[in-house]
Design an enzyme around this catalytic site. Structure first.
Site, short mmCIF file in Angstrom:
data_model
loop_
_atom_site.label_atom_id
_atom_site.label_comp_id
_atom_site.label_asym_id
_atom_site.label_seq_id
_atom_site.Cartn_x
_atom_site.Cartn_y
_atom_site.Cartn_z
N GLU A 1 -5.38 2.12 -3.63
CA GLU A 1 -3.72 2.35 -3.62
C GLU A 1 -3.17 0.97 -3.07
O GLU A 1 -2.01 1.32 -2.72
CB GLU A 1 -3.28 3.53 -3.06
CG GLU A 1 -3.39 3.73 -1.65
CD GLU A 1 -4.72 4.23 -1.00
OE1 GLU A 1 -5.76 4.06 -1.91
OE2 GLU A 1 -4.77 4.67 0.24
N ASP B 1 0.78 -1.06 0.04
CA ASP B 1 0.02 -0.15 0.11
C ASP B 1 0.94 1.24 -0.18
O ASP B 1 1.92 1.31 0.66
CB ASP B 1 -0.86 -0.01 1.24
CG ASP B 1 -1.89 1.16 1.39
OD1 ASP B 1 -2.90 0.68 0.96
OD2 ASP B 1 -1.52 2.02 1.96
#
Lengths: 130, 557
Positions: free
Chosen positions: B474, B431
């Site tokens: 993300e 991430d």
């Protein structure tokens, strides 16, 4: 748990001997002995006292499986794990090799940078089992 | 965790052993040639055995010395040899072997040419040693950037190097000289705007050398009017990008070009009641590198399709019990095979009947006897189109990575395979740190560039066998079959460092980002855990990294 220190490599190909020796000694920090044939391994194993034997399958004369059989019959292994080194990759072939009493099978071609880690993992697993 | 830093001394030793190995390949090649030369029915047994031994030995060793392609090729021929020995007579075997081994010797030849030209190069690191793959041209795996403007050249190559492309920046003059030595590389990027490419330049003449025209061609220009674009099309450029260049867009195009070259070979399933024909087709397709499975009992079709996951089904129209149409309709009853290309093989020459057959859910109709060339090119083009469609359906538009649902399916399948084959499966969840801040400060389009750049980095740094997906905004998920945790950790940690070194710019400001990751391995977790639980565990490890200050990789141990 004790550490993997001494490795006996049995392989008839000089190029493989050279790169494996470099990998075992310089990358892995092991003490290694190279034997060019099964007969030589049978002769040397008692003196060298390896922690692990890395055994090529296809060798002229005495091949890997027969070398293992003789080492077992002559009582030369005494619990020392034997790992086959082979270009055969079929799962069934790998299983057959393990059934002969090998701890594990490492496939060729191998990466000289990761061979020592692979051996350490196998060694650790062998120790966990005992 | 230590990285693979290879001391110089060790590199030199590796290089020396590698040089020695090259000599051995040269001598193996002469042995193979002389064994082939006198191959006849009377001595076939012994000679084929000797050829088998040499190939077997090369297949097991060449990869260790960096000659992956040679290793794979030797293994492929060796296996074909073993298989054909039980199926065919000696005259067929001799024919098969002669073709394959001759081609293999040519591959070995090209390798020694490659070596002669690079023998003065300094020793490479172990990583490059593994990657070196000498075949076809001396510049394989390389990308040339033909750019006359030095400043732009430096800028491009600095940015592209992060994506693991081997970039060689050259002027047109230098490129033409290099082509003479070893042919064109896998991909070439040409900036059409510099001097020798003036308005009247005939690109086709400029670039057509004795080695042919460049392959995998990407053209860049400020001018994207019809005349400029048609020039690019005339020299068969695959892409045309308007300057200023968006880096992630260039990387995607470059990737498409390079991956096309080395993309996995088609997987084909054959169903035909003529066993001999099936075996021959299998051998022929395999000699082209394809993976082929013959379905012997049509009753097992659904389970076999699930297991082998072919990309194309080649189906005999007329079989004693069931027709090709029966089987095609049965296959289509299963929604997961809705888009599987099905091609009928038949002796039927009546066009009306062929058209009628195609109404029943198949994609093409090939008439037997069919030439190998035609069979192979039909399979390739069908599979190519199917892959492109698959890409559109299952891949995320921004990143080109697998979508959430698809990557989860892969996770389930790979976990089952790992358990069955008793291998380790690693899962990485990663991430981008403080991503909201990037969006808030620089806007969403900059945020998208950051996501696309990380995606490109992931596609490049993982192996072809690894599966990479965009899990959420993300957040990314990577599945690494046959990989221990330590190894997965090393790869992702290198990616973490590379990503933190990438520079982004927005509103004349430069900035960089970091990522956090969690890495777990199935072999350290209970056997009853399913794929979702493994992903959850990787997620927990990821949050461990976040809690400990971000920009790091955590494992479960």
């Amino acid at each position: 748990m004790s550490e993997l220190k001494r490795v006996l490599l049995v392989d008839d190909e000089p190029d493989i001997q050279a790169i494996a020796k470099l990998s075992l000694d310089k990358v892995g920090g092991f003490t290694s002995l190279i034997c060019s044939s099964g007969y030589e391994a049978i002769e040397q194993i008692a003196d060298f006292k390896p922690d692990l034997v890395l055994l090529d399958v296809m060798m002229p004369g005495l091949d890997g499986p027969h070398t293992l059989k003789q080492l077992q019959e002559k009582g030369l292994l005494d619990g020392t794990p034997v790992v086959f080194f082979t270009a055969k990759v079929l799962n069934s072939e790998v299983e057959e090799l393990k059934e002969l009493g090998a701890q594990d099978v490492i496939s060729k071609p191998f990466d000289p940078m990761t061979l020592p880690t692979q051996l350490k993992d196998i060694w650790n697993r062998a120790n966990e089992q005992t | 965790m230590s990285k693979h830093n290879v001391p110089e001394e060790l590199q030199a030793e590796i290089q020396a052993i590698r040089d020695q190995y090259k000599e051995r390949l040269v001598s193996d090649k002469s042995k193979l040639t002389s064994l082939l030369d006198g191959l006849s029915l009377t001595n076939a047994n012994q000679r084929v055995d000797e050829i088998h031994l040499i190939l077997h030995s090369i297949s097991g060793s060449a990869g260790t010395f960096g000659f992956d392609k040679i290793s794979e090729e030797a293994r492929r021929i060796d296996e074909k040899l073993k298989e054909s020995a039980s199926q065919f007579g000696q005259d067929t075997i001799i024919k098969l072997i002669s073709n394959d081994v001759t081609r293999f010797c040519q591959l070995l030849d090209r390798t020694s040419v490659h070596n002669a030209s690079s023998s003065s190069e300094s020793a490479s690191t172990a990583k490059t040693l593994q990657k070196t793959n000498p075949s076809r041209s001396a510049h394989e795996g390389e990308v040339w950037l033909i750019e006359e403007n030095e400043q732009l050249a430096a800028q491009f190559s600095k940015q592209l190097v992060n994506f693991n492309f081997k970039i060689n920046t050259v002027t047109l003059k230098e490129a033409l000289k290099l082509v003479d030595k070893g042919g064109w590389p896998d991909a070439t990027i040409i900036d059409m705007d510099g001097h020798p490419f003036n308005a009247t330049a005939d690109f086709k003449t400029l670039f057509t050398t004795t080695e042919g025209a460049p392959k995998g061609l990407i053209m860049l220009s400020e001018n994207d009017a019809f005349d400029q674009r048609i020039k690019a099309a005339k020299i068969r450029a695959t892409s045309f990008l308007k300057k200023p260049i968006n880096l992630s867009e260039l990387v995607s195009h470059l990737e498409a070009v390079v991956n096309e070259e080395k993309s996995a070979q088609p997987r084909v399933m054959l169903i035909d009641d003529d066993k001999e024909l099936c075996s021959l087709m299998k051998l022929e397709l395999e000699s082209q590198g394809m993976q082929v499975s013959i379905l012997h009992d049509v009753r097992n079709i659904v389970s076999e399709l699930n297991e082998f996951r072919p990309e194309l089904l080649l189906l005999d129209m007329e079989m004693p019990e069931y027709s090709g149409i029966d089987i095609a309709l049965l296959v289509r009853q299963n929604v997961q095979f809705e888009s599987l290309p099905i091609v009928y093989l038949s002796a039927e020459r009546n066009l009306d009947k062929q058209t009628e057959a195609l109404l029943f859910d198949a994609d093409d109709f090939l008439v037997k006897p069919i030439s190998n060339e035609r069979l192979i090119s039909s399979i390739r083009s069908r599979v190519h189109r199917a892959r492109n469609l698959e890409q559109l359906i299952s891949r995320d538009g921004l990143t080109g990575l697998l979508k959430h649902a698809t990557i989860k399916e892969h996770a389930d399948r790979e976990l089952m395979r790992a358990r069955r084959e008793k291998t380790a499966l690693s899962i990485i969840m990663l991430d981008i740190d403080h991503f909201k801040r990037v969006n808030d400060t620089y806007g969403h389009s900059t945020g998208d560039t950051v996501i696309a750049s990380l995606a490109a980095l992931l596609r490049h740094r993982f192996r072809q066998t690894d599966i990479v997906g965009r899990y959420g905004g993300e957040e990314f998920l990577v599945i690494l079959p046959n990989t221990q945790e330590q190894e997965a950790f090393k790869i992702v940690d290198r990616i973490r460092i590379a990503f933190s070194e990438m520079e982004f710019s927005a509103d004349n400001q430069k900035f960089s980002c970091t990522l956090s990751a969690g890495c777990i391995c199935s072999s350290h977790l209970p056997d009853q855990m399913d794929a979702s639980e493994l992903i959850e565990t990787a997620d927990k490890a990821l949050y461990e990294s976040k809690r400990n200050g971000r920009n790091q990789v955590s494992t479960q141990q």
